[in-house]
Scaffold this motif. Structure first.
Motif, short mmCIF file in Angstrom:
data_model
loop_
_atom_site.label_atom_id
_atom_site.label_comp_id
_atom_site.label_asym_id
_atom_site.label_seq_id
_atom_site.Cartn_x
_atom_site.Cartn_y
_atom_site.Cartn_z
N ASP A 71 0.84 -1.20 0.00
CA ASP A 71 0.00 0.00 0.00
C ASP A 71 0.87 1.25 0.00
O ASP A 71 0.63 2.20 -0.75
CB ASP A 71 -0.91 -0.01 1.23
CG ASP A 71 -1.91 1.13 1.21
OD1 ASP A 71 -2.97 0.97 0.57
OD2 ASP A 71 -1.63 2.19 1.83
N ASN A 96 -11.39 -7.70 0.11
CA ASN A 96 -12.28 -6.57 0.41
C ASN A 96 -11.83 -5.94 1.73
O ASN A 96 -10.74 -6.25 2.24
CB ASN A 96 -13.73 -7.05 0.49
CG ASN A 96 -13.90 -8.24 1.41
OD1 ASN A 96 -13.24 -8.36 2.45
ND2 ASN A 96 -14.79 -9.17 1.05
N GLN A 97 -12.65 -5.07 2.29
CA GLN A 97 -12.27 -4.36 3.52
C GLN A 97 -12.06 -5.31 4.69
O GLN A 97 -11.34 -4.97 5.64
CB GLN A 97 -13.34 -3.33 3.87
CG GLN A 97 -13.37 -2.16 2.90
CD GLN A 97 -14.42 -1.12 3.28
OE1 GLN A 97 -15.48 -1.46 3.81
NE2 GLN A 97 -14.13 0.14 3.01
N ARG A 103 -6.64 -0.57 -0.09
CA ARG A 103 -7.69 -0.43 -1.11
C ARG A 103 -7.21 -0.88 -2.48
O ARG A 103 -8.02 -1.19 -3.37
CB ARG A 103 -8.17 1.01 -1.17
CG ARG A 103 -7.12 2.01 -1.65
CD ARG A 103 -7.66 3.43 -1.66
NE ARG A 103 -6.65 4.39 -2.07
CZ ARG A 103 -6.40 4.70 -3.34
NH1 ARG A 103 -7.07 4.10 -4.32
NH2 ARG A 103 -5.47 5.59 -3.64
N TYR A 106 -8.58 -4.33 -3.34
CA TYR A 106 -10.02 -4.62 -3.34
C TYR A 106 -10.44 -5.21 -4.69
O TYR A 106 -10.27 -4.59 -5.74
CB TYR A 106 -10.85 -3.36 -3.08
CG TYR A 106 -10.74 -2.79 -1.68
CD1 TYR A 106 -10.14 -3.50 -0.64
CD2 TYR A 106 -11.26 -1.53 -1.39
CE1 TYR A 106 -10.04 -2.97 0.63
CE2 TYR A 106 -11.16 -0.99 -0.11
CZ TYR A 106 -10.55 -1.71 0.89
OH TYR A 106 -10.45 -1.17 2.16
#
Length: 361
Positions: A71, A96-97, A103, A106
């Motif tokens: 990230d 997913n979260q 993100r 995702y």
């Protein structure tokens, strides 16, 4: 007679005038159409061309334990126009979260994943699935295989420029003559002189990625004749019916890409090294429990600025089987060898990031 002659001249002049008006009108229309086409061409040419992308292809068991590290790496590319992400995880696993803190991951799992077993041809199939999905996006020009324990050693900008500036694939590849790895049953399709070995963590140009996805000749031979030798830790629970010493010890993902490119006569289009650093020689490692068939895993106690700097400073590779040392280069100039490194635990990688040993911005 004069009146008749005057009428003929008048009609002639009128016809000429009409013809001239028609020609002028046609020229005006042609000019307008020409200007319109030029305007459209200028409009199209003024549009920014899509940037070539690097496709990051992650092979994971389930989730990505180092997602926070990646990230920080991807955040540096603000436009998100220079990379795309694909993850092969176990069938049905969703990013997913609830399963990742980044993100960028995702929904990036491929939906046609398979169950992968180490040392089996299923690893090759997973790589082909990732490439197949990545090739659907026309702007993807480079394709990087990464494990779920890989970390980047540099920021995104440096990594992007290094990879995109090279016209070759980075594929660790050397002629494998060790007895027991090559199965003579493959000879009619894969002759011994094309048999290669190396790291599966390759960086591919699009041409080579397409060859891998479209291969229907070499893959079947690997599925039939390239299998790992039975692991010693399973002998007690599952006694072998054959002499294990007579088995061929062929690890498909360490041979497939290298051998396939050799089969196609494309070895002059590759740089013969991986950009991912891995330690296999564990003779100096502490504790018998850290020895085995797998690479050394860096744990919390190993994570330090000195470790990162040591890997970053490597500028040459010694190929033991060929008794040669090769200095790394990029764009015809001496360069550092590695952009990524493995295997790191989550705790070790986070320590490198938190202490500033790993600078990704």
């Amino acid at each position: 007679m004069k009146r008749r002659s005057y009428g003929i001249r008048w009609r002639t002049k009128l016809a000429v005038l009409l013809s001239l008006s028609f020609c002028i009108g046609t020229l005006v229309l042609i000019r307008k159409q020409h200007d319109r086409i030029l305007s459209l061409d200028n409009s199209v040419s003024s549009q920014p061309h899509p940037k070539p992308k690097i496709a990051f292809l992650f092979i994971a068991r389930n989730r990505l334990p180092l997602d926070v590290i990646w990230d920080a790496f991807f955040k540096q590319e603000q436009e998100e126009g220079k990379f795309s992400i694909y993850v092969h995880s176990r069938p049905g696993f969703l990013f997913n979260q609830a399963t990742t803190k980044s993100r960028y991951f995702y929904g990036r799992q491929v939906n046609n994943s398979i169950q992968v077993d180490w040392g089996e041809a299923s690893m090759i199939l997973a790589e082909r699935i990732l490439l197949h999905n990545a090739l659907k996006e026309a702007t993807n020009e480079r394709f990087i295989f990464l494990s779920d324990s890989c970390i980047p050693l540099y920021n995104f900008s440096y990594t992007y420029e290094y990879i995109m500036s090279s016209p070759t694939s980075f594929v660790d590849s050397f002629a494998d003559t060790k007895e027991g790895r090559y199965n003579p049953k493959m000879h009619l399709v894969i002759p011994m002189h094309n048999w290669r070995k190396g790291s599966q963590w390759a960086v591919l140009i699009k041409k080579h990625a397409e060859i891998i996805v479209n291969d229907t000749t070499v893959l079947p031979e690997f599925q039939k004749h390239c299998r790992r030798r039975s692991l010693p830790e399973f002998w007690r629970d599952r006694p072998l019916s054959i002499d294990a010493s007579k088995e061929h010890n062929c690890i498909p993902d360490e041979h497939y890409v290298q051998t396939l490119l050799a089969q196609h006569g494309l070895e002059d289009e590759i740089t013969r090294r991986s950009l991912t650093h891995t330690v296999w020689d564990m003779s100096s490692s502490k504790g018998h429990e850290r020895r085995g068939w797998h690479p050394l895993t860096y744990r919390l106690s190993d994570a330090s600025p000195k470790l990162v700097k040591t890997i970053q400073k490597i500028d040459n590779i010694y190929y033991e089987t060929e008794y040669r040392r090769e200095w790394c280069s990029s764009r015809g100039k001496p360069s550092l060898c590695f952009l990524f490194a493995r295997k790191f635990t989550r705790a070790a990688a986070l320590k490198l990031l938190d202490t500033g040993a790993l600078i990704l911005n």
